[in-house]
Scaffold this active site. Sequence first.
Site, PDB file in Angstrom:
ATOM      1  N   TYR A 169      32.661  47.203  35.165  1.00 23.39           N
ATOM      2  CA  TYR A 169      34.021  47.516  34.723  1.00 23.39           C
ATOM      3  C   TYR A 169      34.501  48.890  35.230  1.00 23.39           C
ATOM      4  CZ  TYR A 169      38.164  47.551  31.775  1.00 23.39           C
ATOM      5  OH  TYR A 169      39.466  47.611  31.332  1.00 23.39           O
ATOM      6  N   THR A 203      45.241  44.736  22.003  1.00 26.13           N
ATOM      7  CA  THR A 203      45.534  43.428  22.605  1.00 26.13           C
ATOM      8  C   THR A 203      44.547  42.424  22.008  1.00 26.13           C
ATOM      9  OG1 THR A 203      43.980  43.578  24.444  1.00 26.13           O
ATOM     10  CG2 THR A 203      46.151  44.581  24.791  1.00 26.13           C
TER      11      THR A 203
HETATM   12  N1  LIG Z   1      43.437  46.700  26.214  1.00 30.60           N
HETATM   13  C1  LIG Z   1      42.847  47.822  26.582  1.00 30.60           C
HETATM   14  O1  LIG Z   1      42.453  48.653  25.737  1.00 30.60           O
HETATM   15  C2  LIG Z   1      42.680  48.131  28.062  1.00 30.60           C
HETATM   16  C3  LIG Z   1      42.140  49.382  28.408  1.00 30.60           C
HETATM   17  C4  LIG Z   1      41.987  49.680  29.748  1.00 30.60           C
HETATM   18  C5  LIG Z   1      42.357  48.780  30.728  1.00 30.60           C
HETATM   19  N2  LIG Z   1      42.870  47.564  30.356  1.00 30.60           N
HETATM   20  C6  LIG Z   1      43.215  46.631  31.435  1.00 30.60           C
HETATM   21  O2  LIG Z   1      44.501  46.062  31.204  1.00 30.60           O
HETATM   22  C7  LIG Z   1      44.523  44.712  31.702  1.00 30.60           C
HETATM   23  C8  LIG Z   1      44.999  43.767  30.609  1.00 30.60           C
HETATM   24  O3  LIG Z   1      44.126  43.858  29.490  1.00 30.60           O
HETATM   25  P1  LIG Z   1      44.505  43.218  28.069  1.00 30.60           P
HETATM   26  O4  LIG Z   1      43.763  43.997  27.047  1.00 30.60           O
HETATM   27  O5  LIG Z   1      45.983  43.056  27.977  1.00 30.60           O
HETATM   28  O6  LIG Z   1      43.784  41.777  28.197  1.00 30.60           O
HETATM   29  P2  LIG Z   1      44.091  40.360  27.490  1.00 30.60           P
HETATM   30  O7  LIG Z   1      42.767  39.692  27.389  1.00 30.60           O
HETATM   31  O8  LIG Z   1      44.934  40.504  26.269  1.00 30.60           O
HETATM   32  O9  LIG Z   1      44.954  39.609  28.604  1.00 30.60           O
HETATM   33  C9  LIG Z   1      44.414  39.342  29.877  1.00 30.60           C
HETATM   34  C10 LIG Z   1      45.088  38.084  30.429  1.00 30.60           C
HETATM   35  O10 LIG Z   1      44.593  37.898  31.772  1.00 30.60           O
HETATM   36  C11 LIG Z   1      44.256  36.534  31.942  1.00 30.60           C
HETATM   37  N3  LIG Z   1      43.209  36.424  32.971  1.00 30.60           N
HETATM   38  C12 LIG Z   1      41.928  36.844  32.892  1.00 30.60           C
HETATM   39  N4  LIG Z   1      41.264  36.549  34.025  1.00 30.60           N
HETATM   40  C13 LIG Z   1      42.155  35.927  34.844  1.00 30.60           C
HETATM   41  C14 LIG Z   1      42.065  35.375  36.146  1.00 30.60           C
HETATM   42  N5  LIG Z   1      40.917  35.381  36.843  1.00 30.60           N
HETATM   43  N6  LIG Z   1      43.178  34.830  36.694  1.00 30.60           N
HETATM   44  C15 LIG Z   1      44.351  34.816  36.013  1.00 30.60           C
HETATM   45  N7  LIG Z   1      44.488  35.300  34.761  1.00 30.60           N
HETATM   46  C16 LIG Z   1      43.398  35.849  34.186  1.00 30.60           C
HETATM   47  C17 LIG Z   1      43.767  36.078  30.570  1.00 30.60           C
HETATM   48  O11 LIG Z   1      43.842  34.655  30.430  1.00 30.60           O
HETATM   49  C18 LIG Z   1      44.728  36.831  29.643  1.00 30.60           C
HETATM   50  O12 LIG Z   1      45.901  36.058  29.383  1.00 30.60           O
HETATM   51  C19 LIG Z   1      43.124  44.418  32.231  1.00 30.60           C
HETATM   52  O13 LIG Z   1      43.084  44.665  33.629  1.00 30.60           O
HETATM   53  C20 LIG Z   1      42.262  45.434  31.488  1.00 30.60           C
HETATM   54  O14 LIG Z   1      41.074  45.742  32.178  1.00 30.60           O
HETATM   55  C21 LIG Z   1      43.034  47.223  29.046  1.00 30.60           C
END
Ligand SMILES: NC(=O)c1ccc[n+]([C@@H]2O[C@H](COP(=O)([O-])OP(=O)(O)OC[C@H]3O[C@@H](n4cnc5c(N)ncnc54)[C@H](O)[C@@H]3O)[C@@H](O)[C@H]2O)c1
Length: 262
Positions: A169, A203
Amino acid sequence: MSEAKEDVQLHGPLYDMRALGFEAGQVVTVTGAGSGIGKATALAAATSGLGVAAWDINGDAAQITADEIAGLGGKALAITVDVADPEGVARAWDASLALGECPYLVNNAGPPSNDEAPFLTNLERALGSVELVTSQWLARVGDRADSLVNLASVAGNFQGGGKTIQAFYPAAKTGITGYTRYLASKYDGKPRANAVAPGMTLTPRTVPFMQNPAIAENARSIPVGRPGYPEELAAAILFLLSPAASYINGVLLPVDGGWVVA
Ligand SMILES: NC(=O)c1ccc[n+]([C@@H]2O[C@H](COP(=O)([O-])OP(=O)(O)OC[C@H]3O[C@@H](n4cnc5c(N)ncnc54)[C@H](O)[C@@H]3O)[C@@H](O)[C@H]2O)c1
């Protein structure tokens, strides 16, 4: 999708983004638009007048986002696609470009930080997919590409990420930042390329962790005193993507309530 306890507030306000200068009718592709930050970004984009190509591996979730956008009076198309699958991505671009000119891209989808697939498999999914989606986009739209925003993380870029995540990650998220800077310098600003580094953001993916007392305690060290809402990420993403940010190129913007400077 995990449900939060009723006393956890999961959403902030969805601001109207019309002042950011987007041309109505143009299209943004948002990957992972079925949930969390991607969904909030898709909805915020709709308030700005953009059409939305809502990509997600979970087609039902993408459809719900598209329906909510239609409910706001916007235009959206749900597209079921795995962003790590080259043929699927090619078909998704065909469908997105049929919706309208697509000068904007948000690479948001990726595996969760605790995914236990082998290191290189997850690097391909988390980092390789960003290059795959972006290079196919650039091949299709050429210098009509205005801007893109990639989702990095504080993990890898400002901190190690702690004990509960897998090694891929932070490696992938640092790679996404490097790839963003490469894009920013390669094409004379067509597109501009920027990244955001979310801190702890509420989320469906993260809410179960946040209800762990140790992680909730950790969240109290965030200077603003709470985790972020997906809509707060969406506002930053839309700004960086927009004509209002026309001289911002190659930045990594932490959106973390000051967590990494505390
Ligand atoms: N939530 C946090 O605290 C946080 C922190 C740092 C970074 N991020 C980054 O933000 C982004 C979104 O995170 P989130 O928390 O909103 O996640 P989430 O799980 O709420 O949403 C992610 C979405 O991406 C879709 N997805 C996953 N793999 C996929 C693929 N191979 N092809 C198409 N769709 C796919 C899932 O079905 C889901 O709908 C990610 O890149 C995550 O690494 C999130």
